[in-house]
Design an enzyme around this catalytic site. Structure first.
Site, mmCIF file in Angstrom:
data_model
loop_
_atom_site.group_PDB
_atom_site.id
_atom_site.type_symbol
_atom_site.label_atom_id
_atom_site.label_comp_id
_atom_site.label_asym_id
_atom_site.label_seq_id
_atom_site.Cartn_x
_atom_site.Cartn_y
_atom_site.Cartn_z
ATOM 1 N N SER A 43 -35.520 -31.980 -39.557
ATOM 2 C CA SER A 43 -35.135 -30.659 -39.129
ATOM 3 C C SER A 43 -36.119 -29.663 -39.789
ATOM 4 O O SER A 43 -37.374 -30.069 -39.465
ATOM 5 C CB SER A 43 -33.723 -29.992 -39.606
ATOM 6 N N ASP A 188 -31.298 -33.087 -33.580
ATOM 7 C CA ASP A 188 -31.569 -32.841 -34.972
ATOM 8 C C ASP A 188 -31.372 -34.134 -35.615
ATOM 9 O O ASP A 188 -29.991 -34.539 -35.635
ATOM 10 C CB ASP A 188 -30.619 -31.677 -35.413
#
Length: 323
Positions: A43, A188
């Site tokens: 991320s 993610d």
């Protein structure tokens, strides 16, 4: 010694590891890409990792860690940008993603342009999750440099977009392929590897098979301290649990991986082989999308507090990295 860097996910809180990395560069006098053999990031940590290994065309990194601090200070509000119409249409993130993807994609294009994974200055591994095949997906520069794996040399900005497509915050990333699969749909990597340290450790064991001498540095983005009260949650349904549960999952992953690596990489000859730099989020807002100047100020204070409290570890670490 195989030297590994791992950077957690955490949205705007990525400014915390960015500041620690800037201090390491300052003390060692070397860029991060020249200090580590493998860099993993999930991320916001993936964006940092890619920024640190992006070349400038002259064999050096395009960005120092200090310059990447500005990514959060200057671009935070562009990444987490919204319009009143989108807020209304999405019910502030309840009916669809909280933020349009245009903001984060414009920032990633600005920072990475057409640079590909194969150009990375050192080995980098970026976790994401493919939602149609229902399996983890790893962007690896090690694969990207392999001419037999033609479909693995992705644009850095696409890898960064995929690993940071946090559910409920951004829509999944759709990346076109020139293979039997026409595209991949990614979210993610934090859903399974918010702390990618164990992924990085496994990658090191795969690449450097005969070398067990490993030093691993793991950087957190802050540990939640705000309680989720029982009396509040007993009446929660799907809508109210959707966003808080992400924090619960991420914290659990972070602590589990930390425990595992403490057992695997115990000190050797009085020297640490595993460093975990993490701070409690006891001031400011721990939401990953609060890019306000006041919150960024508080996050920087937390980073400074962490570096002050772990100064001996930072001194010893920099000595090992320069050895």
């Amino acid at each position: 010694m195989i030297k590994i860097l791992s950077i957690d996910g955490g949205g705007i809180r990525g400014i915390i590891p960015a500041m620690i990395l800037s201090e390491i560069e300052k003390r060692t006098g070397k860029p991060i890409s020249k200090l580590f053999d493998i860099i993993a990031g999930t991320s916001t940590g993936g964006i940092l990792a890619l920024g640190l290994v992006k070349p400038n065309g002259k064999g050096n990194p395009a960005y120092s860690a200090k310059e990447l601090i500005k990514l959060y200070e200057i671009e935070g509000n562009n990444i987490f940008s919204n319009t009143i119409w989108h807020k209304i249409e999405s019910a502030d993130g309840l009916l669809e993603e909280k933020y349009p993807s245009a903001g984060i994609e414009s920032v990633l294009k600005k920072y990475f342009n057409e640079t590909r994974l194969s150009e990375a200055l050192t080995n980098v591994i970026i976790p994401s999750y493919e939602i149609e095949q229902r399996k983890p997906w790893f962007f690896k520069s090690f694969y990207a440099k392999d001419i037999s794996k033609k479909n693995e040399d992705f644009l850095m900005r696409d890898a960064a977009r995929a690993t940071s497509a946090a559910p409920t915050y951004f829509e999944p990333a759709k990346i076109n392929l020139n293979s039997e699969l026409s595209y991949i749909a990614l979210i993610d990597g934090a859903v399974f590897a918010n702390n990618p340290s164990m992924c990085a450790y496994a990658e090191a064991k795969s690449i450097f098979q005969k070398n067990d001498d490993i030093l691993l540095v793991s950087l957190g983005t802050g540990e939640h301290t705000r309680p989720i009260l029982y009396n509040n949650t007993i009446d929660w349904g799907l809508a109210r649990w959707a966003r808080p549960i992400l924090g619960v999952v991420f914290d659990g992953i972070n602590d589990t991986v930390d425990y595992q690596l403490k057992q695997l990489l115990k000190p050797k000859h009085d020297s640490k082989r595993y460093y975990r730099f993490q701070v409690e989020l006891d001031i400011g807002n721990n939401d990953i999308d609060d890019a306000s100047q006041i919150n960024i100020h508080f996050l920087k204070l937390l980073a400074e507090k962490l570096m002050s409290e772990t100064d001996d570890d930072i001194i010893n670490l920099c000595r090992q990295l320069n050895a």
